[in-house]
Design a protein around this motif. Sequence first.
Motif, mmCIF file in Angstrom:
data_model
loop_
_atom_site.group_PDB
_atom_site.id
_atom_site.type_symbol
_atom_site.label_atom_id
_atom_site.label_comp_id
_atom_site.label_asym_id
_atom_site.label_seq_id
_atom_site.Cartn_x
_atom_site.Cartn_y
_atom_site.Cartn_z
ATOM 1 N N ALA A 48 0.865 -1.176 0.000
ATOM 2 C CA ALA A 48 0.000 0.000 0.000
ATOM 3 C C ALA A 48 0.906 1.232 0.000
ATOM 4 O O ALA A 48 1.968 1.230 0.614
ATOM 5 N N GLU A 50 1.298 5.219 0.951
ATOM 6 C CA GLU A 50 0.738 6.216 1.871
ATOM 7 C C GLU A 50 1.545 7.508 1.792
ATOM 8 O O GLU A 50 2.765 7.474 1.587
ATOM 9 N N GLU A 68 -4.352 5.794 6.384
ATOM 10 C CA GLU A 68 -4.586 4.864 5.288
ATOM 11 C C GLU A 68 -5.982 5.059 4.697
ATOM 12 O O GLU A 68 -6.851 5.671 5.330
ATOM 13 N N ALA A 69 -6.180 4.539 3.503
ATOM 14 C CA ALA A 69 -7.444 4.726 2.778
ATOM 15 C C ALA A 69 -8.653 4.228 3.560
ATOM 16 O O ALA A 69 -9.740 4.797 3.459
ATOM 17 N N ASP A 70 -8.476 3.174 4.372
ATOM 18 C CA ASP A 70 -9.608 2.626 5.136
ATOM 19 C C ASP A 70 -9.861 3.378 6.439
ATOM 20 O O ASP A 70 -10.731 3.003 7.213
#
Length: 107
Positions: A48, A50, A68-70
């Motif tokens: 991932a 970031e 993070e995206a979540d």
Amino acid sequence: MTDTAFPATGHVYKADYGDPVFRVAFNADGKTLRWAPFAAADFDAEAATENYQATFIRPDVFMVTWKEADGTTVSHVEDFENATVHAAITMPDHQFLTLTGSWTRVS
């Protein structure tokens, strides 16, 4: 390099908390990192990316943070002098984790 320059830029580190263990690659741009489990079969495919911020604490110690995206938020205290990393992670479900481990440059 000055005392306040972030030493991880352009390098890859192993954050070994026992379980889990991560590979963290700091891109040369000084703004982004990639991370994945250390045992990932294909780091480039599984990592991932970031955006991070590194804050100087004292020579060889930095606080590194990212979201993070979540919605997971991560704060590291990376101690390059003593080869340790402390992590505080808030998961999307608000579970809070604290981890301490070794911090080893692998490239």
